[in-house]
Design a protein around this motif. Structure first.
Motif, mmCIF file in Angstrom:
data_model
loop_
_atom_site.group_PDB
_atom_site.id
_atom_site.type_symbol
_atom_site.label_atom_id
_atom_site.label_comp_id
_atom_site.label_asym_id
_atom_site.label_seq_id
_atom_site.Cartn_x
_atom_site.Cartn_y
_atom_site.Cartn_z
ATOM 1 N N GLU A 1 -1.054 9.256 64.088
ATOM 2 C CA GLU A 1 -2.655 9.802 63.798
ATOM 3 C C GLU A 1 -3.111 10.305 65.297
ATOM 4 N N SER A 2 -3.824 10.845 65.296
ATOM 5 C CA SER A 2 -4.629 11.582 66.493
ATOM 6 C C SER A 2 -6.368 11.041 66.417
ATOM 7 N N ASP A 3 -6.643 10.433 67.006
ATOM 8 C CA ASP A 3 -8.392 10.759 67.639
ATOM 9 C C ASP A 3 -9.049 10.063 65.868
ATOM 10 N N SER A 4 -8.605 11.793 64.906
ATOM 11 C CA SER A 4 -9.404 10.913 63.445
ATOM 12 C C SER A 4 -8.990 12.085 63.083
ATOM 13 N N ASP A 5 -7.578 12.635 62.894
ATOM 14 C CA ASP A 5 -7.393 12.638 61.293
ATOM 15 C C ASP A 5 -4.986 12.512 62.073
ATOM 16 N N TYR A 6 -4.986 12.747 60.248
ATOM 17 C CA TYR A 6 -3.106 12.451 61.142
ATOM 18 C C TYR A 6 -2.546 13.640 60.215
#
Length: 193
Positions: free
Chosen positions: A96-101
């Protein structure tokens, strides 16, 4: 592309000198190749590991040769590609990173078996996700570099239009000039008799 650079490691002088060289045997080449593709250099390969890379290159080239003449790849070559893929098992996981996978993979093995598997996977992705009919072998008989034709009308004939393309254009021009001189001298000799 990773697979393309491995195929180019069997170097042939495109200018026609007849010089060829296996870059896999050249000190430092493997390290530079892996660095370009952000892969770790596992150290100098053993003779067996180097043979595995050369064998993979040979099988990939045979697959390309078949595909460029619109034939199916030999099952033995596909089998060897699958064998190379199996030498580098991976674990898939979600990151996961900030707003997405995103789906990431982590190799279970390090060293040259992983590198062989990475190359095979790169070539396998091309076969599975791209148009294999766009694979080409340079039209310069002295070059023989394999490339992927990304032109709109599938018309690219040479790996590099400025090098091999121009060279072949000059060779065709000189052959026509020579043929014209030969034809002209034959006409002169027949008219004199």
């Amino acid at each position: 592309m990773l697979w393309e650079n491995l195929l180019k490691s069997d170097y042939h002088d495109w200018r026609g000198s007849g010089h060829s060289e296996d870059l896999l045997d050249k000190p430092g080449w493997l390290e530079q190749w892996l660095a370009i593709h952000n892969l770790p250099y596992p150290g100098t390969p053993s003779a067996e590991e180097l043979d595995d890379l050369k064998r993979l290159r040979e099988h990939m080239l045979r697959i390309v040769q078949k595909l460029t003449v619109r034939e199916s790849a030999d099952p033995a070559d596909i089998h060897e590609l699958n064998r190379a893929l199996s030498s580098g098992p991976i674990i898939l996981h979600i990151a996961e990173s900030d707003s997405d996978y995103r789906l990431e993979s982590t190799p279970l093995r390090a060293g040259w078996p992983r590198i062989v598997a990475e190359v095979a996977a790169s070539f396998g992705r091309l076969l599975a996700e791209s148009d294999p009919s766009r694979l080409r072998i340079c039209g310069n008989p002295d070059c023989l570099v394999v490339y992927y034709d990304e032109t709109r009308n599938h018309s690219k004939r040479f790996c590099d239009d400025k090098a091999c393309g121009n060279l072949m254009k000059v060779r065709r021009f000189r052959a026509r000039q020579k043929a014209a001189k030969t034809d002209g001298s034959q006409i002169h000799s027949t008219s004199e008799t």
